[in-house]
Design a protein around this motif. Structure first.
Motif, PDB file in Angstrom:
ATOM      1  N   ALA A  76       0.830  -1.205   0.000  1.00  0.00           N
ATOM      2  CA  ALA A  76       0.000   0.000   0.000  1.00  0.00           C
ATOM      3  C   ALA A  76       0.867   1.259   0.000  1.00  0.00           C
ATOM      4  CB  ALA A  76      -0.929   0.000   1.214  1.00  0.00           C
ATOM      5  N   ALA A  77       1.906   1.265   0.828  1.00  0.00           N
ATOM      6  CA  ALA A  77       2.791   2.430   0.906  1.00  0.00           C
ATOM      7  C   ALA A  77       3.533   2.643  -0.415  1.00  0.00           C
ATOM      8  CB  ALA A  77       3.795   2.244   2.047  1.00  0.00           C
ATOM      9  N   LEU A  80       1.059   4.076  -3.031  1.00  0.00           N
ATOM     10  CA  LEU A  80       0.741   5.480  -2.741  1.00  0.00           C
ATOM     11  C   LEU A  80       1.921   6.396  -3.059  1.00  0.00           C
ATOM     12  CD1 LEU A  80      -1.262   5.127   0.610  1.00  0.00           C
ATOM     13  CD2 LEU A  80      -2.158   5.686  -1.662  1.00  0.00           C
ATOM     14  N   THR A  83       2.228   6.747  -6.826  1.00  0.00           N
ATOM     15  CA  THR A  83       1.190   7.653  -7.322  1.00  0.00           C
ATOM     16  C   THR A  83       1.536   9.102  -6.995  1.00  0.00           C
ATOM     17  OG1 THR A  83      -0.490   5.924  -7.017  1.00  0.00           O
ATOM     18  CG2 THR A  83      -1.276   8.191  -7.246  1.00  0.00           C
ATOM     19  N   ALA A  84       2.013   9.335  -5.764  1.00  0.00           N
ATOM     20  CA  ALA A  84       2.419  10.683  -5.357  1.00  0.00           C
ATOM     21  C   ALA A  84       3.578  11.176  -6.208  1.00  0.00           C
ATOM     22  CB  ALA A  84       2.811  10.679  -3.882  1.00  0.00           C
ATOM     23  N   SER A 167       9.475  10.759  -2.706  1.00  0.00           N
ATOM     24  CA  SER A 167       8.522   9.658  -2.860  1.00  0.00           C
ATOM     25  C   SER A 167       9.080   8.594  -3.794  1.00  0.00           C
ATOM     26  CB  SER A 167       7.184  10.176  -3.407  1.00  0.00           C
ATOM     27  OG  SER A 167       6.591  11.091  -2.521  1.00  0.00           O
ATOM     28  N   SER A 171      10.054   4.761  -2.695  1.00  0.00           N
ATOM     29  CA  SER A 171       9.314   3.691  -3.372  1.00  0.00           C
ATOM     30  C   SER A 171      10.263   2.694  -4.033  1.00  0.00           C
ATOM     31  CB  SER A 171       8.352   4.271  -4.409  1.00  0.00           C
ATOM     32  OG  SER A 171       9.045   4.796  -5.524  1.00  0.00           O
ATOM     33  N   GLN A 190      -0.122  -0.560  -9.148  1.00  0.00           N
ATOM     34  CA  GLN A 190       0.119   0.874  -8.987  1.00  0.00           C
ATOM     35  C   GLN A 190      -0.605   1.689 -10.048  1.00  0.00           C
ATOM     36  OE1 GLN A 190       4.512   0.648  -9.609  1.00  0.00           O
ATOM     37  NE2 GLN A 190       4.275   2.403 -10.952  1.00  0.00           N
ATOM     38  N   VAL A 193      -4.443   1.853  -9.097  1.00  0.00           N
ATOM     39  CA  VAL A 193      -4.678   2.839  -8.037  1.00  0.00           C
ATOM     40  C   VAL A 193      -4.452   4.258  -8.560  1.00  0.00           C
ATOM     41  CG1 VAL A 193      -3.907   3.678  -5.793  1.00  0.00           C
ATOM     42  CG2 VAL A 193      -4.137   1.225  -6.190  1.00  0.00           C
ATOM     43  N   GLY A 194      -3.369   4.457  -9.329  1.00  0.00           N
ATOM     44  CA  GLY A 194      -3.102   5.782  -9.889  1.00  0.00           C
ATOM     45  C   GLY A 194      -4.233   6.254 -10.796  1.00  0.00           C
ATOM     46  N   VAL A 197      -7.214   7.282  -8.609  1.00  0.00           N
ATOM     47  CA  VAL A 197      -6.967   8.600  -8.005  1.00  0.00           C
ATOM     48  C   VAL A 197      -7.177   9.696  -9.048  1.00  0.00           C
ATOM     49  CG1 VAL A 197      -5.203  10.110  -7.003  1.00  0.00           C
ATOM     50  CG2 VAL A 197      -5.396   7.729  -6.235  1.00  0.00           C
TER      51      VAL A 197
END
Length: 303
Positions: A76-77, A80, A83-84, A167, A171, A190, A193-194, A197
Protein backbone atom coordinates in the motif's frame (compact mmCIF):
# COMPACT_ATOMS: atom_id res chain seq x y z
CA UNK A 1 31.82 -19.52 -6.26
CA UNK A 2 28.79 -17.19 -6.31
CA UNK A 3 30.72 -14.05 -7.25
CA UNK A 4 30.51 -14.53 -11.02
CA UNK A 5 26.78 -15.39 -11.05
CA UNK A 6 26.20 -12.33 -8.84
CA UNK A 7 28.11 -10.15 -11.29
CA UNK A 8 26.07 -11.49 -14.24
CA UNK A 9 22.82 -10.92 -12.34
CA UNK A 10 23.86 -7.43 -11.27
CA UNK A 11 24.96 -6.60 -14.82
CA UNK A 12 21.56 -7.62 -16.17
CA UNK A 13 19.96 -5.51 -13.43
CA UNK A 14 22.03 -2.50 -14.46
CA UNK A 15 21.04 -3.00 -18.12
CA UNK A 16 17.34 -3.21 -17.21
CA UNK A 17 17.69 -0.10 -15.07
CA UNK A 18 19.41 1.89 -17.82
CA UNK A 19 16.67 1.02 -20.32
CA UNK A 20 14.03 1.78 -17.69
CA UNK A 21 15.57 5.21 -17.05
CA UNK A 22 15.49 5.91 -20.80
CA UNK A 23 11.76 5.10 -20.74
CA UNK A 24 11.45 7.42 -17.75
CA UNK A 25 12.97 10.27 -19.73
CA UNK A 26 10.54 9.65 -22.61
CA UNK A 27 7.69 9.57 -20.07
CA UNK A 28 8.91 12.91 -18.67
CA UNK A 29 9.02 14.53 -22.10
CA UNK A 30 5.53 13.28 -23.02
CA UNK A 31 4.16 14.41 -19.66
CA UNK A 32 5.70 17.87 -20.02
CA UNK A 33 4.15 18.18 -23.48
CA UNK A 34 0.66 17.17 -22.31
CA UNK A 35 0.41 18.86 -18.92
CA UNK A 36 0.37 22.30 -20.52
CA UNK A 37 -3.13 21.69 -21.92
CA UNK A 38 -4.54 19.05 -19.58
CA UNK A 39 -4.78 18.50 -15.85
CA UNK A 40 -2.46 16.18 -13.97
CA UNK A 41 -5.50 14.12 -12.92
CA UNK A 42 -6.38 13.52 -16.58
CA UNK A 43 -2.88 12.28 -17.29
CA UNK A 44 -3.00 9.84 -14.38
CA UNK A 45 -6.46 8.58 -15.37
CA UNK A 46 -5.88 8.02 -19.10
CA UNK A 47 -2.29 6.88 -18.51
CA UNK A 48 -3.66 4.21 -16.17
CA UNK A 49 -6.09 3.02 -18.85
CA UNK A 50 -3.28 2.76 -21.41
CA UNK A 51 -0.98 0.85 -19.05
CA UNK A 52 -3.60 -1.63 -17.81
CA UNK A 53 -4.94 -2.19 -21.35
CA UNK A 54 -1.48 -3.46 -22.35
CA UNK A 55 -0.36 -5.21 -19.16
CA UNK A 56 -3.46 -7.28 -18.41
CA UNK A 57 -3.64 -8.97 -21.88
CA UNK A 58 0.06 -9.81 -21.60
CA UNK A 59 -0.52 -11.38 -18.20
CA UNK A 60 -3.47 -13.39 -19.53
CA UNK A 61 -1.58 -14.53 -22.62
CA UNK A 62 1.48 -15.61 -20.63
CA UNK A 63 -0.60 -16.98 -17.72
CA UNK A 64 1.01 -14.72 -15.16
CA UNK A 65 -1.05 -14.83 -11.98
CA UNK A 66 -1.79 -11.60 -10.15
CA UNK A 67 -0.42 -12.30 -6.70
CA UNK A 68 0.83 -9.95 -4.00
CA UNK A 69 3.19 -11.46 -1.44
CA UNK A 70 4.70 -9.63 1.51
CA UNK A 71 3.28 -7.18 4.06
CA UNK A 72 0.10 -5.53 2.79
CA UNK A 73 1.08 -2.19 4.29
CA UNK A 74 4.35 -2.24 2.33
CA UNK A 75 2.44 -2.76 -0.93
CA UNK A 76 0.00 0.00 0.00
CA UNK A 77 2.79 2.43 0.91
CA UNK A 78 4.70 1.68 -2.31
CA UNK A 79 1.62 2.22 -4.48
CA UNK A 80 0.74 5.48 -2.74
CA UNK A 81 4.32 6.75 -3.02
CA UNK A 82 4.49 5.85 -6.73
CA UNK A 83 1.19 7.65 -7.32
CA UNK A 84 2.42 10.68 -5.36
CA UNK A 85 5.67 10.65 -7.34
CA UNK A 86 3.82 10.73 -10.69
CA UNK A 87 1.41 13.44 -9.54
CA UNK A 88 4.20 15.59 -8.11
CA UNK A 89 6.37 15.28 -11.21
CA UNK A 90 3.67 16.31 -13.68
CA UNK A 91 2.47 19.07 -11.34
CA UNK A 92 6.02 20.43 -10.94
CA UNK A 93 6.62 20.56 -14.71
CA UNK A 94 3.52 22.73 -14.92
CA UNK A 95 5.26 25.35 -12.77
CA UNK A 96 8.95 24.87 -13.61
CA UNK A 97 11.14 24.17 -16.64
CA UNK A 98 11.77 20.46 -17.16
CA UNK A 99 15.50 20.79 -16.43
CA UNK A 100 14.81 22.38 -13.04
CA UNK A 101 12.39 19.60 -12.09
CA UNK A 102 14.96 17.01 -13.14
CA UNK A 103 17.55 18.68 -10.94
CA UNK A 104 15.37 18.03 -7.91
CA UNK A 105 14.70 14.47 -9.05
CA UNK A 106 18.40 13.80 -9.34
CA UNK A 107 18.53 13.96 -5.55
CA UNK A 108 16.77 10.57 -5.61
CA UNK A 109 19.98 8.49 -6.02
CA UNK A 110 21.47 10.16 -2.95
CA UNK A 111 18.30 9.44 -0.95
CA UNK A 112 18.24 5.81 -2.16
CA UNK A 113 21.88 5.30 -1.25
CA UNK A 114 21.39 6.89 2.16
CA UNK A 115 18.37 4.80 3.16
CA UNK A 116 19.48 1.51 1.55
CA UNK A 117 21.71 0.74 4.50
CA UNK A 118 18.89 1.35 6.98
CA UNK A 119 15.80 0.12 5.17
CA UNK A 120 17.36 -2.70 3.11
CA UNK A 121 20.46 -3.33 5.22
CA UNK A 122 22.63 -3.14 2.13
CA UNK A 123 26.31 -2.47 2.58
CA UNK A 124 27.03 0.91 0.98
CA UNK A 125 30.75 1.52 0.78
CA UNK A 126 32.75 4.66 -0.03
CA UNK A 127 33.05 3.79 -3.73
CA UNK A 128 29.29 3.79 -4.31
CA UNK A 129 28.92 6.96 -2.26
CA UNK A 130 31.69 8.56 -4.35
CA UNK A 131 29.97 7.58 -7.60
CA UNK A 132 26.65 9.03 -6.38
CA UNK A 133 28.22 12.32 -5.30
CA UNK A 134 30.33 12.69 -8.46
CA UNK A 135 27.27 11.90 -10.55
CA UNK A 136 25.28 14.59 -8.75
CA UNK A 137 28.05 17.10 -9.51
CA UNK A 138 27.71 16.12 -13.16
CA UNK A 139 23.96 16.76 -12.95
CA UNK A 140 24.47 20.24 -11.51
CA UNK A 141 27.01 21.06 -14.24
CA UNK A 142 24.75 19.70 -16.99
CA UNK A 143 21.51 21.30 -15.88
CA UNK A 144 22.67 24.48 -14.12
CA UNK A 145 19.25 25.36 -12.65
CA UNK A 146 17.96 28.81 -13.51
CA UNK A 147 19.43 31.68 -11.52
CA UNK A 148 16.46 33.98 -11.93
CA UNK A 149 14.67 35.23 -8.79
CA UNK A 150 12.37 32.57 -7.36
CA UNK A 151 8.67 33.47 -7.62
CA UNK A 152 5.92 32.07 -5.46
CA UNK A 153 4.82 29.81 -8.32
CA UNK A 154 8.36 28.51 -8.80
CA UNK A 155 8.75 27.98 -5.06
CA UNK A 156 5.59 25.84 -5.02
CA UNK A 157 6.89 23.83 -7.98
CA UNK A 158 10.24 23.34 -6.24
CA UNK A 159 8.66 22.04 -3.05
CA UNK A 160 6.40 19.66 -5.01
CA UNK A 161 9.36 18.42 -7.09
CA UNK A 162 11.38 17.69 -3.95
CA UNK A 163 8.43 15.80 -2.44
CA UNK A 164 8.11 13.82 -5.65
CA UNK A 165 11.81 12.96 -5.70
CA UNK A 166 11.62 11.76 -2.10
CA UNK A 167 8.52 9.66 -2.86
CA UNK A 168 10.26 8.12 -5.86
CA UNK A 169 13.41 7.28 -3.89
CA UNK A 170 11.57 5.64 -0.99
CA UNK A 171 9.31 3.69 -3.37
CA UNK A 172 12.40 2.23 -5.07
CA UNK A 173 13.65 0.79 -1.79
CA UNK A 174 10.19 -0.68 -1.15
CA UNK A 175 10.20 -2.24 -4.61
CA UNK A 176 13.52 -3.84 -3.74
CA UNK A 177 12.02 -5.21 -0.51
CA UNK A 178 9.13 -6.70 -2.53
CA UNK A 179 11.38 -8.23 -5.18
CA UNK A 180 9.88 -11.70 -4.72
CA UNK A 181 6.70 -10.45 -6.39
CA UNK A 182 6.23 -10.69 -10.14
CA UNK A 183 6.94 -7.23 -11.67
CA UNK A 184 3.62 -7.34 -13.54
CA UNK A 185 1.67 -7.64 -10.29
CA UNK A 186 3.56 -4.71 -8.79
CA UNK A 187 3.10 -2.47 -11.83
CA UNK A 188 -0.55 -3.30 -12.56
CA UNK A 189 -1.54 -2.54 -8.96
CA UNK A 190 0.12 0.87 -8.99
CA UNK A 191 -1.47 1.89 -12.31
CA UNK A 192 -4.91 0.76 -11.22
CA UNK A 193 -4.68 2.84 -8.04
CA UNK A 194 -3.10 5.78 -9.89
CA UNK A 195 -5.91 5.67 -12.47
CA UNK A 196 -8.56 5.61 -9.74
CA UNK A 197 -6.97 8.60 -8.00
CA UNK A 198 -6.83 10.46 -11.32
CA UNK A 199 -10.47 9.61 -12.10
CA UNK A 200 -11.55 10.89 -8.68
CA UNK A 201 -9.78 14.22 -9.25
CA UNK A 202 -10.71 14.66 -12.93
CA UNK A 203 -13.95 16.57 -12.27
CA UNK A 204 -11.85 19.36 -10.72
CA UNK A 205 -10.21 20.19 -14.03
CA UNK A 206 -11.26 18.09 -17.02
CA UNK A 207 -10.30 19.42 -20.44
CA UNK A 208 -11.66 17.36 -23.35
CA UNK A 209 -8.57 16.08 -25.23
CA UNK A 210 -8.44 15.83 -29.01
CA UNK A 211 -7.72 12.50 -30.65
CA UNK A 212 -3.97 13.15 -30.82
CA UNK A 213 -3.61 14.13 -27.17
CA UNK A 214 -5.79 11.23 -26.02
CA UNK A 215 -3.61 8.87 -28.02
CA UNK A 216 -0.46 10.38 -26.50
CA UNK A 217 -1.90 9.91 -23.00
CA UNK A 218 -2.44 6.23 -23.77
CA UNK A 219 1.11 6.00 -25.12
CA UNK A 220 2.26 7.70 -21.94
CA UNK A 221 0.73 4.82 -19.98
CA UNK A 222 2.45 2.21 -22.15
CA UNK A 223 5.82 3.94 -21.82
CA UNK A 224 5.42 4.37 -18.06
CA UNK A 225 4.39 0.72 -17.68
CA UNK A 226 7.48 -0.41 -19.56
CA UNK A 227 9.61 1.85 -17.40
CA UNK A 228 8.30 0.51 -14.10
CA UNK A 229 8.45 -3.11 -15.29
CA UNK A 230 12.12 -2.72 -16.17
CA UNK A 231 12.95 -0.94 -12.93
CA UNK A 232 11.08 -3.52 -10.84
CA UNK A 233 13.00 -6.28 -12.64
CA UNK A 234 16.29 -4.44 -12.13
CA UNK A 235 15.62 -4.09 -8.40
CA UNK A 236 14.91 -7.83 -8.22
CA UNK A 237 18.33 -8.52 -9.75
CA UNK A 238 20.61 -5.96 -8.09
CA UNK A 239 20.88 -3.91 -4.86
CA UNK A 240 19.21 -0.49 -4.90
CA UNK A 241 22.44 1.23 -3.83
CA UNK A 242 24.29 -0.32 -6.80
CA UNK A 243 21.65 0.89 -9.27
CA UNK A 244 21.26 4.38 -7.79
CA UNK A 245 24.11 6.11 -9.71
CA UNK A 246 22.67 4.93 -13.03
CA UNK A 247 19.60 7.10 -12.41
CA UNK A 248 21.77 10.00 -13.56
CA UNK A 249 21.72 8.64 -17.14
CA UNK A 250 18.30 10.30 -17.39
CA UNK A 251 20.09 13.57 -18.08
CA UNK A 252 21.60 12.17 -21.28
CA UNK A 253 18.17 11.14 -22.54
CA UNK A 254 16.59 14.41 -21.41
CA UNK A 255 19.19 16.33 -23.43
CA UNK A 256 18.60 14.08 -26.46
CA UNK A 257 14.80 14.32 -26.31
CA UNK A 258 15.03 18.08 -25.73
CA UNK A 259 17.14 18.37 -28.86
CA UNK A 260 14.75 16.24 -30.94
CA UNK A 261 11.46 17.50 -29.46
CA UNK A 262 12.06 21.18 -28.72
CA UNK A 263 15.26 21.78 -30.75
CA UNK A 264 17.25 22.59 -27.61
CA UNK A 265 20.80 22.00 -28.81
CA UNK A 266 23.15 20.50 -26.17
CA UNK A 267 25.52 23.08 -24.72
CA UNK A 268 29.13 22.49 -23.74
CA UNK A 269 27.96 22.38 -20.10
CA UNK A 270 25.57 19.51 -20.92
CA UNK A 271 28.28 17.61 -22.79
CA UNK A 272 30.73 17.96 -19.88
CA UNK A 273 28.09 17.05 -17.31
CA UNK A 274 27.05 13.96 -19.25
CA UNK A 275 30.69 12.89 -19.61
CA UNK A 276 31.01 13.02 -15.80
CA UNK A 277 27.76 11.05 -15.42
CA UNK A 278 28.88 8.35 -17.82
CA UNK A 279 32.25 8.14 -16.07
CA UNK A 280 30.60 7.67 -12.66
CA UNK A 281 28.39 4.89 -14.02
CA UNK A 282 31.31 3.13 -15.71
CA UNK A 283 33.27 3.37 -12.48
CA UNK A 284 30.50 1.60 -10.54
CA UNK A 285 30.34 -1.13 -13.19
CA UNK A 286 34.13 -1.49 -13.19
CA UNK A 287 34.20 -1.78 -9.40
CA UNK A 288 31.47 -4.43 -9.49
CA UNK A 289 33.43 -6.43 -12.07
CA UNK A 290 36.73 -6.14 -10.19
CA UNK A 291 35.05 -7.16 -6.95
CA UNK A 292 33.52 -10.21 -8.64
CA UNK A 293 36.91 -11.25 -10.06
CA UNK A 294 38.65 -10.69 -6.73
CA UNK A 295 36.10 -12.69 -4.74
CA UNK A 296 36.00 -15.43 -7.35
CA UNK A 297 39.80 -15.75 -7.33
CA UNK A 298 39.86 -15.98 -3.54
CA UNK A 299 37.18 -18.69 -3.61
CA UNK A 300 39.02 -20.75 -6.20
CA UNK A 301 42.23 -20.67 -4.15
CA UNK A 302 40.56 -22.49 -1.26
CA UNK A 303 41.60 -26.19 -1.33
Amino acid sequence: MSAKPDFARHSLGILCYLIGVAFFALNDALGKHLVGDHSVAQLLFVRGIGAVAVLVPIMLATRIRFRMSGPWWLHAARILLQTADSYCFYFATWHLPLVDVMTFYMSAPIIVTAISGLFLRERVGPYRWSAVIVGFIGVVIALAPGSEPVSGDAMLGSVIALLGASSFAVSLTMTRRLRDNNPFSLVVSQFVVGGIVGAALCPLGWVAPNVTDFGLMLVLGIVAAGCFLLIARALALAPASLLAPFQYSAIFWAALFGWIWWQHEPTLRIVIGNAILIASGLFVFYRERRLAISVSDKVEQIP
